[in-house]
Design a protein around this motif. Sequence first.
Motif, mmCIF file in Angstrom:
data_model
loop_
_atom_site.group_PDB
_atom_site.id
_atom_site.type_symbol
_atom_site.label_atom_id
_atom_site.label_comp_id
_atom_site.label_asym_id
_atom_site.label_seq_id
_atom_site.Cartn_x
_atom_site.Cartn_y
_atom_site.Cartn_z
ATOM 1 N N TRP A 111 7.399 -17.458 -9.569
ATOM 2 C CA TRP A 111 6.758 -17.938 -10.800
ATOM 3 C C TRP A 111 5.564 -18.828 -10.456
ATOM 4 O O TRP A 111 4.467 -18.672 -11.010
ATOM 5 N N SER A 115 1.609 -17.999 -11.145
ATOM 6 C CA SER A 115 0.786 -18.975 -11.865
ATOM 7 C C SER A 115 -0.454 -19.323 -11.054
ATOM 8 O O SER A 115 -1.577 -19.301 -11.578
ATOM 9 N N GLN A 120 -0.141 -14.359 -15.321
ATOM 10 C CA GLN A 120 0.959 -14.834 -16.144
ATOM 11 C C GLN A 120 2.043 -13.752 -16.224
ATOM 12 O O GLN A 120 1.764 -12.561 -16.289
ATOM 13 N N ASP A 131 2.568 -20.576 -17.488
ATOM 14 C CA ASP A 131 2.202 -20.838 -16.100
ATOM 15 C C ASP A 131 2.560 -22.277 -15.753
ATOM 16 O O ASP A 131 2.395 -23.186 -16.563
ATOM 17 N N LYS A 135 -4.789 -21.926 -11.819
ATOM 18 C CA LYS A 135 -5.198 -20.934 -10.823
ATOM 19 C C LYS A 135 -5.769 -21.634 -9.582
ATOM 20 O O LYS A 135 -6.620 -22.507 -9.686
#
Length: 186
Positions: A111, A115, A120, A131, A135
Amino acid sequence: MKPQQQLTFSNRYTSIAIGLHWLMAILIISLFAVGLYMHDLPLSPWKLQIYSWHKWAGVTAFLLVMIRLLWRFTHSPPPLPMNMSRTAEVAAHIGHGLLYLLMIAIPLSGWLMSSAKGFQTVYFGIIPIPDLLTKNKELGNALREVHETLNFVLIALVIGHAGAAFKHHFFDKDDVLTRMLPKRKH
């Protein structure tokens, strides 16, 4: 050698625990196999679909391990065989603890990686999972390494876990393996 103990309700796992155990086993092995398969695929709609399926299964695994932990904390497992050494008992508890830890850490690392990479997760294409990070390509790449490494550690532990169950069954002749199998109808 001790004769094999008669299976009773008190030395078997509950049907819920057995079902969750085997569902998680199938899910973990499948996720690992799909992860290996998708890793080097060229960018294509197929690769994106496989990644989505992998993420959906990862979210499902995370949810199931939470249910499994809740069940485990509210239902005592059967006792370990009386003939197990203290060292073997400690190893069993550490091994199970590590399995649970990795079943939580791996989906979380995936996860976090998604993210950080800016992809997503939308569970089953319907429910957007927020997220956890902004990024960041470098962090995403580092998290990919963490995710992969944790998966290889998990598979090694799963192999050790299965090996220990077979050892108990074939060499120690106790009920450690059979109490986690579904009941046979007579």
